[in-house]
Design a protein around this motif. Structure first.
Motif, short mmCIF file in Angstrom:
data_model
loop_
_atom_site.label_atom_id
_atom_site.label_comp_id
_atom_site.label_asym_id
_atom_site.label_seq_id
_atom_site.Cartn_x
_atom_site.Cartn_y
_atom_site.Cartn_z
N TYR A 1 14.11 56.43 12.26
CA TYR A 1 13.94 57.56 13.18
C TYR A 1 12.50 58.05 13.26
O TYR A 1 12.25 59.12 13.83
CB TYR A 1 14.84 58.72 12.74
CG TYR A 1 16.29 58.33 12.65
CD1 TYR A 1 17.04 58.10 13.80
CD2 TYR A 1 16.91 58.17 11.41
CE1 TYR A 1 18.37 57.73 13.72
CE2 TYR A 1 18.23 57.81 11.31
CZ TYR A 1 18.96 57.58 12.47
OH TYR A 1 20.27 57.22 12.38
N VAL A 2 11.57 57.29 12.73
CA VAL A 2 10.18 57.76 12.66
C VAL A 2 9.60 58.02 14.05
O VAL A 2 8.97 59.06 14.27
CB VAL A 2 9.30 56.75 11.90
CG1 VAL A 2 7.82 57.05 12.05
CG2 VAL A 2 9.68 56.74 10.43
N PHE A 3 9.81 57.12 14.99
CA PHE A 3 9.23 57.31 16.32
C PHE A 3 9.78 58.57 16.98
O PHE A 3 9.03 59.38 17.51
CB PHE A 3 9.50 56.09 17.21
CG PHE A 3 8.96 56.26 18.61
CD1 PHE A 3 7.61 56.11 18.87
CD2 PHE A 3 9.80 56.61 19.65
CE1 PHE A 3 7.11 56.29 20.15
CE2 PHE A 3 9.31 56.80 20.93
CZ PHE A 3 7.96 56.62 21.18
N MET A 4 11.08 58.73 16.95
CA MET A 4 11.72 59.88 17.60
C MET A 4 11.28 61.19 16.93
O MET A 4 10.92 62.16 17.62
CB MET A 4 13.24 59.75 17.53
CG MET A 4 13.98 60.87 18.20
SD MET A 4 15.76 60.68 18.16
CE MET A 4 16.08 60.67 16.41
N ILE A 5 11.28 61.22 15.62
CA ILE A 5 10.88 62.43 14.90
C ILE A 5 9.40 62.71 15.11
O ILE A 5 8.98 63.85 15.33
CB ILE A 5 11.23 62.30 13.40
CG1 ILE A 5 12.74 62.26 13.22
CG2 ILE A 5 10.63 63.44 12.61
CD1 ILE A 5 13.17 61.89 11.81
#
Length: 98
Positions: free
Chosen positions: A31-35
């Motif tokens: 979820y790094v990109f979204m967060i």
């Protein structure tokens, strides 16, 4: 405008804590990109609103700089909220008739 800045401050501070949770491995790295994108947008909103509120409240550059630095220190958004409450109470005290 101040209430919108307060909401942005809390949202930005919490999103920063979520990003730190990812780096500590508490939340999956999937979820790094979204967060990260969410936090980036919230950070930009926080900066624009901080400039707007600081101009409308006639804060000094030093006060604005402390507000800015609070965006990069974990849990500092709590201190910003306390400052905003105290500043609002002072403003209300000045406008009340004697």
């Amino acid at each position: 405008m101040l209430n919108l800045f307060r909401a942005a401050s809390a949202a930005e501070g919490l999103s920063f804590l979520v990003i730190l949770s990812v780096s500590l491995g508490i939340i999956s790295r999937d979820y790094v990109f979204m967060i990260g994108m969410t936090h980036g947008v919230l950070f930009l909103v926080y900066m624009v609103l901080s400039l707007w509120v600081s101009n409308s409240r006639n804060w000094s550059v030093l006060v604005w700089l402390m507000i800015f630095l609070a965006a990069v220190v974990p849990f500092a958004f709590i201190a910003v909220e306390m400052f905003l409450r105290r500043d609002e109470q002072k403003a209300e005290a000045r406008t009340e008739p004697a």
